[in-house]
Design a protein around this motif. Sequence first.
Motif, short mmCIF file in Angstrom:
data_model
loop_
_atom_site.label_atom_id
_atom_site.label_comp_id
_atom_site.label_asym_id
_atom_site.label_seq_id
_atom_site.Cartn_x
_atom_site.Cartn_y
_atom_site.Cartn_z
N SER A 225 0.83 -1.20 0.00
CA SER A 225 0.00 0.00 0.00
C SER A 225 0.87 1.25 0.00
N SER A 226 0.23 2.38 -0.28
CA SER A 226 0.96 3.65 -0.25
C SER A 226 1.47 3.95 1.16
N LEU A 227 0.69 3.58 2.18
CA LEU A 227 1.13 3.80 3.56
C LEU A 227 2.37 2.97 3.87
N PHE A 228 2.40 1.74 3.38
CA PHE A 228 3.57 0.89 3.60
C PHE A 228 4.79 1.49 2.92
N LEU A 229 4.61 2.02 1.72
CA LEU A 229 5.73 2.61 0.99
C LEU A 229 6.27 3.84 1.70
N ARG A 230 5.39 4.63 2.31
CA ARG A 230 5.87 5.82 3.01
C ARG A 230 6.71 5.46 4.23
N ASP A 231 6.54 4.26 4.75
CA ASP A 231 7.38 3.80 5.84
C ASP A 231 8.77 3.41 5.37
N HIS A 232 8.96 3.32 4.05
CA HIS A 232 10.27 2.97 3.46
C HIS A 232 10.60 3.99 2.37
N PRO A 233 10.73 5.27 2.74
CA PRO A 233 10.90 6.31 1.72
C PRO A 233 12.19 6.18 0.92
N HIS A 234 13.19 5.49 1.47
CA HIS A 234 14.45 5.34 0.76
C HIS A 234 14.37 4.26 -0.32
N LEU A 235 13.35 3.41 -0.27
CA LEU A 235 13.20 2.34 -1.26
C LEU A 235 12.04 2.58 -2.22
N ARG A 236 11.07 3.39 -1.82
CA ARG A 236 9.86 3.51 -2.63
C ARG A 236 10.08 4.12 -4.02
N PRO A 237 11.15 4.91 -4.28
CA PRO A 237 11.32 5.39 -5.66
C PRO A 237 11.59 4.28 -6.66
N ARG A 238 11.85 3.05 -6.20
CA ARG A 238 12.03 1.93 -7.13
C ARG A 238 10.70 1.52 -7.75
N PHE A 239 9.58 1.94 -7.13
CA PHE A 239 8.29 1.65 -7.73
C PHE A 239 8.06 2.60 -8.89
N ILE A 240 7.57 2.07 -9.98
CA ILE A 240 7.46 2.85 -11.21
C ILE A 240 6.55 4.06 -11.02
N THR A 241 5.50 3.91 -10.24
CA THR A 241 4.59 5.03 -10.01
C THR A 241 5.31 6.20 -9.34
N ILE A 242 6.07 5.91 -8.28
CA ILE A 242 6.80 6.97 -7.58
C ILE A 242 7.88 7.56 -8.49
N GLY A 243 8.54 6.71 -9.27
CA GLY A 243 9.53 7.21 -10.21
C GLY A 243 8.92 8.13 -11.26
N THR A 244 7.73 7.77 -11.73
CA THR A 244 7.04 8.61 -12.71
C THR A 244 6.72 9.98 -12.12
N VAL A 245 6.21 10.00 -10.90
CA VAL A 245 5.89 11.26 -10.23
C VAL A 245 7.17 12.10 -10.06
N ALA A 246 8.27 11.45 -9.71
CA ALA A 246 9.53 12.17 -9.51
C ALA A 246 10.01 12.81 -10.82
N ARG A 247 9.87 12.10 -11.93
CA ARG A 247 10.31 12.67 -13.21
C ARG A 247 9.42 13.84 -13.63
N ILE A 248 8.13 13.73 -13.39
CA ILE A 248 7.23 14.83 -13.71
C ILE A 248 7.55 16.04 -12.83
N ARG A 249 7.86 15.81 -11.57
CA ARG A 249 8.26 16.91 -10.68
C ARG A 249 9.53 17.57 -11.20
N SER A 250 10.49 16.76 -11.64
CA SER A 250 11.73 17.31 -12.19
C SER A 250 11.44 18.14 -13.44
N ASN A 251 10.55 17.65 -14.29
CA ASN A 251 10.19 18.37 -15.50
C ASN A 251 9.59 19.74 -15.15
N LEU A 252 8.72 19.77 -14.13
CA LEU A 252 8.11 21.03 -13.72
C LEU A 252 9.15 22.01 -13.20
N THR A 253 10.10 21.50 -12.41
CA THR A 253 11.14 22.38 -11.87
C THR A 253 11.99 22.97 -12.99
#
Length: 631
Positions: A225-253
């Motif tokens: 779950s998303s709650l479980f992933l937030r308990d492991h913030p150092h590993l959750r960017p390996r999930f494609i969804t979180i990686g996608t959000v990170a790239r979109i955030r980078s694009n906006l910046t």
Amino acid sequence: MPIYTPSPPAALLTSSPIIPLITIALVIMASAQRAAAGRNQLLRVPPPIQRFKYSKRVVLKSILDREDKGLAVAGQRVVVGGWVKSRKERAEVDDAPIPTPPAEADDVLFGEVHVQYVPLLRPISGTPVGGGGGGAQTLAAKDKHIVIYLLINDGSCSSNLQLVMDSSMSIPGQVVTVGNSILVEGVLRRSWRGRRRVVELIVEKLLYVGAVDLKTYPLAKPQPSSLFLRDHPHLRPRFITIGTVARIRSNLTCACHAFFDDLGIIHVHMPIITSIATGTQSQRFQVTTLLNAADQGHVDLEVFKAAVQEKRSRIDKLRRGGNNKEALVAAEEDLEKSKELVRVLEQRQKTATVYVGEVKLSEDFFGRAVYLSTSAGLHLESYACALSGVYTIGPVFQADESRSTKKLAEMWMVEVELAFVELEDVMNCAEDLLHSLCYSLLATAGNDLKFASKQIDSDCIKRLQSITSRPFDRITYSKALDILNQVKDRSFLTEAVWGTKLSEEHERYLADDFFENPVIVYEFPKEIKPFYVRGNANLITASAFEIIAPKVGVLVRGSQKEERLDVISKRIGEVGLPHEQYDWYMDLCRYGSVQRSGFSLDLEKMVVMATGITDAEDAIPFPRARGNAKL
């Protein structure tokens, strides 16, 4: 390319017996030229894939995010790396062409890792599989071998690349499983996945395997779950969804920097530790090196300041009512006493003998009370009064007790201040910035947006396209109240009345239902805006605006700043702030005062609006919220 066919002379067209032969010859020549051009197009060698500048590795985006999805570069030899998202294996007959396994289900939100537990712990070579009649037999015979299919992702894009490798390839002591990092060399080839033509890599060399222990690997759990992933913030960017959000955030910046750079607006860095309060935020994070967990006698000055604000609001209501003069007089006397108490407490904090609980401020690192900044706006104004146009992108902090999914304790803001600019000008700038950011995403983040549309919010692309399709509507605060009070088909929990902030449900109705697009609301009551906002000639409203956007509510806040020294000095006193703390700010009005305006854009809300992610904690790499400050 167009083929030039010469026209025969007019005389031949009317009299020559060879006209049919000439016409046929010309048609044949044109057909031959078109056929040759088509063959050249098919035989044209695609440009080589670009390696990452600082290693031999090719990023997967350069293969999979091409218009042809990598099919045109089939046959090229590459080195790729990434993290294993899934593994399958199959026994194949020797010398038979290696087939592609059936298409897997598409990645889902917070569940990209597909784990197959049974085969993962077996060694790559000599893998035993169950046989009929009990016992295990090894398919290492001459007529069969094990083929392993891996899906890997290196974070550069939302697409996975399938690796096809023989089980005989191994590094001693290493087992390729879900969660491993892997570096391989091989040749790209075309293949089929269901009815889709795709490219995959036939592995020839296994260069590196980063080990993982599935027994302790937190992300081995299927569908976390998303709650479980937030308990492991150092590993959750390996999930494609979180990686996608990170790239979109980078694009906006990056798009923000490009927008301001094109306008000649200068990027400056602002402090996050400050000794002043900004806006109307009364709850701030205090910074100190003198901590005492047993502090029970803490005098919270901010509590007294908040009480002053509440009493001032009560007086305003009594004045509007006009019926109870005795209560009004009593309330005004009580307010003056509270303001005097705040002034005394502030003065004591500056002396060497004052303690806040067990903390002696004169012995603290800065020698006075300092806080994490709630806005860079005031500091940014000082640079705007010298460089004309400046902006910053950085964190701001607020100790908000609410549990809203849109509010964080640490947020990143794009803040802008422009000299020689009035309210309408800065509203135009903010609108242009939003249009530019949405254009940038649609133009350069297409594949990530498609993933977000498929896995997160099916309306995210339509929402961005709608924002870029037309100008934003602009209404006054009074008009917004009229619209809300005329709604008959629903009821709001909070009444929309003059002198109060619009609630989240009011914002949702205006942006999502009534206008179905961002809307600019301006001319707010002076009392609900900070002291530095320029007052209008009617002495009731202020030159402030908000851009309310679908899904997120207030996305941008801005205003024209007060440049008149006498007015700003009076306003500081009206809201009960100490003049000495803002004397430096009034210098901007004393020495070369200039009309100036600015705004701030909430970056997390922009990410939420663009992707459709439901919680702001998933729009920032390491979320900080009430009860959550991991790492």
